[in-house]
Design a protein around this motif. Structure first.
Motif, PDB file in Angstrom:
ATOM      1  N   ASN A  90       1.813  10.724   9.148  1.00  0.00           N
ATOM      2  CA  ASN A  90       1.298   9.517   8.529  1.00  0.00           C
ATOM      3  C   ASN A  90       0.441   9.798   7.312  1.00  0.00           C
ATOM      4  OD1 ASN A  90       1.752   6.729   9.999  1.00  0.00           O
ATOM      5  ND2 ASN A  90       1.836   8.353  11.537  1.00  0.00           N
ATOM      6  N   ARG A  91       0.352  11.034   6.976  1.00  0.00           N
ATOM      7  CA  ARG A  91      -0.382  11.434   5.773  1.00  0.00           C
ATOM      8  C   ARG A  91      -1.829  10.966   5.781  1.00  0.00           C
ATOM      9  NH1 ARG A  91       3.652  14.443   4.714  1.00  0.00           N
ATOM     10  NH2 ARG A  91       4.017  15.106   2.562  1.00  0.00           N
ATOM     11  N   VAL A 124      -0.570   3.432  15.852  1.00  0.00           N
ATOM     12  CA  VAL A 124      -1.511   2.341  16.083  1.00  0.00           C
ATOM     13  C   VAL A 124      -2.663   2.388  15.080  1.00  0.00           C
ATOM     14  CG1 VAL A 124      -3.234   1.417  17.676  1.00  0.00           C
ATOM     15  CG2 VAL A 124      -1.015   2.173  18.541  1.00  0.00           C
ATOM     16  N   LEU A 125      -2.847   1.303  14.366  1.00  0.00           N
ATOM     17  CA  LEU A 125      -4.029   1.170  13.520  1.00  0.00           C
ATOM     18  C   LEU A 125      -5.032   0.303  14.277  1.00  0.00           C
ATOM     19  CD1 LEU A 125      -2.714   0.598   9.909  1.00  0.00           C
ATOM     20  CD2 LEU A 125      -2.359   2.477  11.476  1.00  0.00           C
ATOM     21  N   LEU A 126      -6.226   0.821  14.432  1.00  0.00           N
ATOM     22  CA  LEU A 126      -7.207   0.139  15.272  1.00  0.00           C
ATOM     23  C   LEU A 126      -8.384  -0.412  14.481  1.00  0.00           C
ATOM     24  CD1 LEU A 126      -8.272  -0.342  18.268  1.00  0.00           C
ATOM     25  CD2 LEU A 126      -9.684   1.663  17.800  1.00  0.00           C
ATOM     26  N   LEU A 169     -14.838  -1.928  21.485  1.00  0.00           N
ATOM     27  CA  LEU A 169     -14.328  -0.914  22.396  1.00  0.00           C
ATOM     28  C   LEU A 169     -15.380  -0.587  23.448  1.00  0.00           C
ATOM     29  CD1 LEU A 169     -11.565  -0.332  21.602  1.00  0.00           C
ATOM     30  CD2 LEU A 169     -12.313   1.639  20.307  1.00  0.00           C
ATOM     31  N   ILE A 177       5.927  10.160   4.800  1.00  0.00           N
ATOM     32  CA  ILE A 177       6.286   8.889   5.402  1.00  0.00           C
ATOM     33  C   ILE A 177       6.124   7.740   4.433  1.00  0.00           C
ATOM     34  CG2 ILE A 177       4.097   8.059   6.330  1.00  0.00           C
ATOM     35  CD1 ILE A 177       5.596   7.793   9.026  1.00  0.00           C
ATOM     36  N   ASN A 178       5.309   7.935   3.406  1.00  0.00           N
ATOM     37  CA  ASN A 178       5.091   6.839   2.466  1.00  0.00           C
ATOM     38  C   ASN A 178       6.324   6.587   1.613  1.00  0.00           C
ATOM     39  OD1 ASN A 178       2.387   6.335   3.275  1.00  0.00           O
ATOM     40  ND2 ASN A 178       1.790   8.202   2.195  1.00  0.00           N
ATOM     41  N   ARG A 197       0.199   4.523  -2.078  1.00  0.00           N
ATOM     42  CA  ARG A 197      -0.003   5.804  -1.412  1.00  0.00           C
ATOM     43  C   ARG A 197       0.965   6.862  -1.919  1.00  0.00           C
ATOM     44  NH1 ARG A 197      -0.961   3.486   4.665  1.00  0.00           N
ATOM     45  NH2 ARG A 197      -3.215   3.204   4.430  1.00  0.00           N
ATOM     46  N   ILE A 202       0.815  -1.207   0.000  1.00  0.00           N
ATOM     47  CA  ILE A 202       0.000   0.000   0.000  1.00  0.00           C
ATOM     48  C   ILE A 202       0.850   1.259   0.000  1.00  0.00           C
ATOM     49  CG2 ILE A 202      -0.253   0.513   2.446  1.00  0.00           C
ATOM     50  CD1 ILE A 202      -3.302   0.538   1.916  1.00  0.00           C
ATOM     51  N   ASN A 203       2.086   1.111   0.412  1.00  0.00           N
ATOM     52  CA  ASN A 203       2.934   2.300   0.465  1.00  0.00           C
ATOM     53  C   ASN A 203       3.318   2.782  -0.927  1.00  0.00           C
ATOM     54  OD1 ASN A 203       2.982   2.465   3.321  1.00  0.00           O
ATOM     55  ND2 ASN A 203       4.387   0.723   3.335  1.00  0.00           N
ATOM     56  N   ARG A 233     -14.519   1.340   8.558  1.00  0.00           N
ATOM     57  CA  ARG A 233     -14.298   0.008   7.996  1.00  0.00           C
ATOM     58  C   ARG A 233     -15.202  -0.189   6.787  1.00  0.00           C
ATOM     59  NH1 ARG A 233     -16.124  -4.297  10.944  1.00  0.00           N
ATOM     60  NH2 ARG A 233     -15.953  -2.981  12.792  1.00  0.00           N
ATOM     61  N   VAL A 284     -15.521   6.279  19.242  1.00  0.00           N
ATOM     62  CA  VAL A 284     -14.461   5.690  18.421  1.00  0.00           C
ATOM     63  C   VAL A 284     -14.972   4.406  17.775  1.00  0.00           C
ATOM     64  CG1 VAL A 284     -12.190   4.601  18.420  1.00  0.00           C
ATOM     65  CG2 VAL A 284     -12.564   6.703  19.703  1.00  0.00           C
ATOM     66  N   GLN A 285     -15.713   3.664  18.552  1.00  0.00           N
ATOM     67  CA  GLN A 285     -16.330   2.451  18.012  1.00  0.00           C
ATOM     68  C   GLN A 285     -17.202   2.796  16.798  1.00  0.00           C
ATOM     69  OE1 GLN A 285     -15.959  -0.669  19.126  1.00  0.00           O
ATOM     70  NE2 GLN A 285     -17.847  -1.806  18.842  1.00  0.00           N
ATOM     71  N   GLU A 326     -14.972   3.829  13.902  1.00  0.00           N
ATOM     72  CA  GLU A 326     -14.261   2.688  13.333  1.00  0.00           C
ATOM     73  C   GLU A 326     -15.196   1.855  12.449  1.00  0.00           C
ATOM     74  OE1 GLU A 326     -12.539  -0.974  12.553  1.00  0.00           O
ATOM     75  OE2 GLU A 326     -14.255  -0.842  13.904  1.00  0.00           O
ATOM     76  N   GLN A 327     -16.391   1.634  12.914  1.00  0.00           N
ATOM     77  CA  GLN A 327     -17.361   0.870  12.125  1.00  0.00           C
ATOM     78  C   GLN A 327     -17.604   1.511  10.762  1.00  0.00           C
ATOM     79  OE1 GLN A 327     -21.242   0.041  13.851  1.00  0.00           O
ATOM     80  NE2 GLN A 327     -20.269  -1.168  15.444  1.00  0.00           N
ATOM     81  N   ASP A 387      -2.550  -5.275   4.731  1.00  0.00           N
ATOM     82  CA  ASP A 387      -2.430  -4.421   3.548  1.00  0.00           C
ATOM     83  C   ASP A 387      -1.715  -3.129   3.923  1.00  0.00           C
ATOM     84  OD1 ASP A 387      -3.717  -6.208   1.969  1.00  0.00           O
ATOM     85  OD2 ASP A 387      -5.648  -5.181   1.977  1.00  0.00           O
ATOM     86  N   GLU A 399      -1.738   1.931  23.305  1.00  0.00           N
ATOM     87  CA  GLU A 399      -1.539   3.203  22.606  1.00  0.00           C
ATOM     88  C   GLU A 399      -0.477   4.034  23.323  1.00  0.00           C
ATOM     89  OE1 GLU A 399      -1.673   7.051  21.216  1.00  0.00           O
ATOM     90  OE2 GLU A 399      -2.385   6.612  23.227  1.00  0.00           O
ATOM     91  N   THR A 404      -8.794   3.229   6.871  1.00  0.00           N
ATOM     92  CA  THR A 404      -8.063   2.750   8.032  1.00  0.00           C
ATOM     93  C   THR A 404      -8.041   3.832   9.103  1.00  0.00           C
ATOM     94  OG1 THR A 404      -6.649   1.397   6.630  1.00  0.00           O
ATOM     95  CG2 THR A 404      -5.817   1.934   8.817  1.00  0.00           C
ATOM     96  N   VAL A 405      -8.171   3.413  10.348  1.00  0.00           N
ATOM     97  CA  VAL A 405      -8.198   4.370  11.446  1.00  0.00           C
ATOM     98  C   VAL A 405      -6.884   4.343  12.219  1.00  0.00           C
ATOM     99  CG1 VAL A 405      -9.243   4.926  13.673  1.00  0.00           C
ATOM    100  CG2 VAL A 405     -10.695   4.272  11.749  1.00  0.00           C
ATOM    101  N   LEU A 406      -6.249   5.495  12.319  1.00  0.00           N
ATOM    102  CA  LEU A 406      -5.083   5.624  13.185  1.00  0.00           C
ATOM    103  C   LEU A 406      -5.549   6.281  14.467  1.00  0.00           C
ATOM    104  CD1 LEU A 406      -2.150   6.776  10.902  1.00  0.00           C
ATOM    105  CD2 LEU A 406      -3.570   4.755  10.808  1.00  0.00           C
ATOM    106  N   LEU A 407      -5.272   5.633  15.591  1.00  0.00           N
ATOM    107  CA  LEU A 407      -5.809   6.112  16.859  1.00  0.00           C
ATOM    108  C   LEU A 407      -4.744   6.636  17.805  1.00  0.00           C
ATOM    109  CD1 LEU A 407      -8.369   6.132  18.818  1.00  0.00           C
ATOM    110  CD2 LEU A 407      -7.336   4.064  19.759  1.00  0.00           C
ATOM    111  N   THR A 408      -5.057   7.765  18.437  1.00  0.00           N
ATOM    112  CA  THR A 408      -4.193   8.242  19.515  1.00  0.00           C
ATOM    113  C   THR A 408      -5.023   8.887  20.603  1.00  0.00           C
ATOM    114  OG1 THR A 408      -3.792  10.124  18.051  1.00  0.00           O
ATOM    115  CG2 THR A 408      -1.918   8.714  18.574  1.00  0.00           C
ATOM    116  N   LEU A 440       8.173   3.045   1.863  1.00  0.00           N
ATOM    117  CA  LEU A 440       8.391   2.273   0.654  1.00  0.00           C
ATOM    118  C   LEU A 440       9.847   1.824   0.609  1.00  0.00           C
ATOM    119  CD1 LEU A 440       7.254   1.206  -1.877  1.00  0.00           C
ATOM    120  CD2 LEU A 440       7.631   3.404  -2.982  1.00  0.00           C
TER     121      LEU A 440
END
Lengths: 342, 342
Positions: A117-118, B95-97, B72, B52-53, A56, A52-53, A89, A81-82, A85-86, B116, B85, A94-98, B57
Motif C-alpha cells: 500500500n506504499r 482497512v483504513l481506520l 477504540l 499499488i497506486n 500518490r 488521491i491515487n 488525523r 492505536v487510538q 490515530e488522533q 479522498d 479487520e 491516513t492510518v492503515l490498520l492490521t 489509478l
DNA sequence: GTGAAAGCGCTAACAT
DNA sequence: ATGTTAGCGCTTTCAC
C-alpha cells in the motif's frame, strides 16, 4: 450515475486548464482570486473530489502510515492505536490498520500488505524485536518504522516502550517489601511476546537479589482466560504461592477470577500484580495493582517519532517512557509473614 | 539506494516487455512457464514490489475500505473492528481506520478523508443514523456503506445492529420481574449516540407497561467516569432507586464503582444492568448483568454485507442480530420488595 | 505468447 | 496568472 468528475471535467466546466485547477487545489495563492472562485464553484457543482491515487502516483508518497498490533482486544493496544490515530488525523495522515494475532507469520504478511500500500512508514508491535524477519525486511527496504511496546536491544532501531525488565523488577520488589517470599509468574507465551520475556527477566532478577530461586513460571497462551486449573497447583500446594505476578492486566484479571473460584481471597490469601495499567484495572474489585504504561501517550510519541523519520529530521532512537506502579488493593502483605521480619 | 524498482526495471532485466511482467503478476497462466520464471527471478533480484497506486489509478478501485467508530477505548468498538479487520484481511482488503470521538463534526471530516482515499466502501457508527449528514453524503455520492451498531429507521440503509429498544425492554422486564419498582437510567448523551436514546425508549416503554412513569433519566458524557455525585441524589433520597439501567457496560462498571463509594452494595442495595456484553463485564465482581451483542460477529457480518454492496451482489438491508441477557450477579431482587407481590 | 502504446488523474516544469 | 505537456507505474486493448 455520478461517474466521478475528474480534474479535466472541472477544467472544462470552468474554462481553464487542468494546471490551474491543480493550482487552485494546492496553491490557491498563485491564482487570481476570481479564477479561484470560478474553479471552486465548478468543483462544487460537479461534486469533484481529487483522486488521491493520481497524486500518490506522482508524488511517490502516500501520506499514510501502517499500524500493526497483535490484537485490538487488549485495551493496551486499542488505546495506543487510538493515540496514534488522533495524532495522525491531526497531521493529515491516513492510518492503515492490521492485527497479527500474536503470530509472527501474520506479521510478515500484514507488513507486506502494508508495504504494497506504499505507506510512508509503520508503527508496529512484533513478537520478538531482537529476531524479527519483519524488522529485517523494513531495515533492508529502508522503510521508516517505529516499534511500539517492543524494547529492542539494538539502539539503532526506533522504538517507544517502557523499561519492561526494570518495571517488573520494581513490581517484584514492591511485593518483596510486602513480605512475600513465595512467588510465581503468569506470563504470556514468550514466543509470542518479547515483552513477556523481558518482564519475566526483571521478575527473576529481583527474586535472585532476594535469594529466591524457585519461583515457578507459568506460560500461557494469549487466549487463555481460564487459569483455574493451571493455578490450582501452585496456589494450594504445601508451599502455596502468595504473590502472583502477571505479565499483563488481562491475565491478572483472569488470575483474580481464578483465585476466587479456588476459594482464595485477593489480596488476603494471594496478592496479584498486573502489567499495562489498562483502565478496567481501576474499576474492578479489588482494584488491580499494576505497572502503568502511558499507552495513549506512547502511541502519540511513536507517531511523532515516525513523522521525524519520514521527513528525515529524526534519527532512529529508543524512547523509554516512564512507568509507575498504580495503587491497588490486589496486593497485600503476605499471609505467611508471621515471625519472619524481612 | 533502493530507489524502488518499477515494472520497467523488471521488464528490462528479464528482457521482456512491461506487458508481460504485468501478466506474470496478474495472469501467470497466460504466459509461457519459462518466461514466468525469468520474470519472477528478476522481480526477486530487484526486490520488486508493485506500486499499488499505479494499479489503483488504472483500476478505479482500491480494494480498501474505511472504518469509522466513535472510539477504540470502548471494547465494544475495538472488538468489532477486530472482527472487521480479520475478515478484511482474509478478503485481501486494506482497512483504513478513523475515530470520531462521538463528534458529528469529526465524523463528517473523517468520512471525507476516507473518501479522498478512494475507499471502495465504509463501515461506520454515526451519532445519529436518522439525521446524519454523513449518511446523506454517502447516499448522494453513491458510496457503498454499512452502519454498525446504528439502527436506522429507514430500512433501505444497510446496517448491522441488535434491536436496541427491544433489548433494553427485555432487560427492564427482567428487573421488573425481580421486583424492582424504582428505576433510573444512566445513559450516554443522546446527542452523541442514537443507540443510547433507543435503549432509553425501550426502558421507558417497559416501565410504562408496568405503570411506572417517574424513572429519572441521567444523561452523561462519554468521558464521565465519576458518577458518584450524579448518582448520590437518586440512590439515597427518600425514594431510593433500586435498579440502575445503564446504556453501556463502561457506564455500568463506573456506576457499580460509584455505588460502592456511596456505601451501597451491588446487588443487595441496588441492582445495576449494562449493555454491550464486553468481556471485562464477566471478570469483575459482581459479574455484570448485561445485554450481550455479538460484537465480533457484527463486525464480520458488516464486512460481508459491505462486500456484497461493493460487488453489487447485495442490496442494502438492515440486519438485526440476536442479543441475549448474560447471567450476572449485579442484579438481585429489590430490597424494597416486602409485602408487594408483583 | 508477447509487445507497443494509450491512458487512468494528477503534478510540475517550462513556456507564454 | 495561466496553459501545455511530460510523465508517475500500472493495466489493457490491439497487433503481431
Amino acid at each position: 450515475m455520478n461517474a466521478k468528475a475528474t480534474m479535466r471535467d472541472v477544467a472544462r466546466k470552468s474554462g481553464v486548464s487542468v494546471a490551474t485547477v491543480s493550482r487552485v487545489i494546492n496553491f490557491p495563492g498563485e491564482v487570481r482570486q476570481e479564477t479561484v472562485e470560478t474553479v471552486n464553484a465548478a468543483m462544487r457543482v460537479l461534486n469533484y473530489r481529487p483522486n488521491i491515487n493520481g497524486r500518490r502516483l506522482k508524488a511517490a508518497q502516500s501520506r499514510s502510515i501502517g499500524v500493526l498490533v497483535p490484537t485490538l482486544s487488549n485495551p493496551v493496544f486499542a488505546d495506543s492505536v487510538q493515540g496514534i490515530e488522533q495524532e495522525a488525523r491531526a497531521a493529515g495522515l491516513t492510518v492503515l490498520l492490521t492485527a497479527s494475532n500474536y503470530s509472527a507469520e501474520h506479521e510478515a504478511e500484514a507488513v507486506s500488505t502494508l508495504l504494497d500500500n506504499r505507506v510512508d512508514g509503520l508503527i508496529l508491535t512484533v513478537t520478538n524485536a531482537d529476531d524479527s524477519p519483519v524488522v529485517r525486511m523494513l531495515t533492508r527496504e529502508n522503510i521508516p518504522f517505529v516499534l511500539l511496546y517492543n524494547q529492542p536491544t539494538n539502539p539503532d532501531i526506533a522504538a517507544v516502550s517502557v523499561d519492561n525488565a526494570q518495571s517488573a523488577h520494581d513490581m517484584t520488589c514492591h511485593l518483596l517489601a510486602a513480605g512475600h517470599r513465595n512467588f510465581a509468574m503468569v506470563a504470556g507465551r514468550f514466543s509470542s511476546s518479547d515483552r513477556s520475556r523481558q518482564r519475566y527477566e526483571g521478575f527473576a532478577r529481583a527474586l535472585a537479589g532476594a535469594g529466591i530461586a524457585d519461583a515457578p513460571l507459568i506460560e500461557v497462551g494469549f487466549e487463555d482466560t481460564d487459569l483455574e486449573n493451571v493455578l490450582g497447583g501452585i496456589l494450594q500446594g504445601e508451599k502455596p504461592v502468595t504473590a502472583l505476578v502477571c505479565s499483563n492486566d488481562i491475565l491478572a484479571i483472569a488470575a483474580i477470577g481464578a483465585c476466587r473460584k479456588l476459594g482464595l481471597r485477593v489480596p488476603d490469601d494471594v496478592s496479584v500484580a498486573g502489567f499495562d495499567g489498562i483502565a478496567v484495572g481501576g474499576l474492578i474489585q479489588p482494584k488491580l495493582c499494576s505497572v502503568v504504561q502511558p499507552t495513549h501517550e506512547m502511541g502519540r510519541q511513536a507517531l511523532a517519532l515516525l513523522r521525524g523519520l519520514i521527513t528525515g529530521e529524526a534519527k532512529p532512537r529508543s524512547l523509554l517512557l516512564p512507568h509507575y506502579l498504580s495503587e491497588g488493593e490486589s496486593i497485600g502483605p503476605s499471609r505467611l509473614v508471621t515471625s519472619c521480619p524481612l
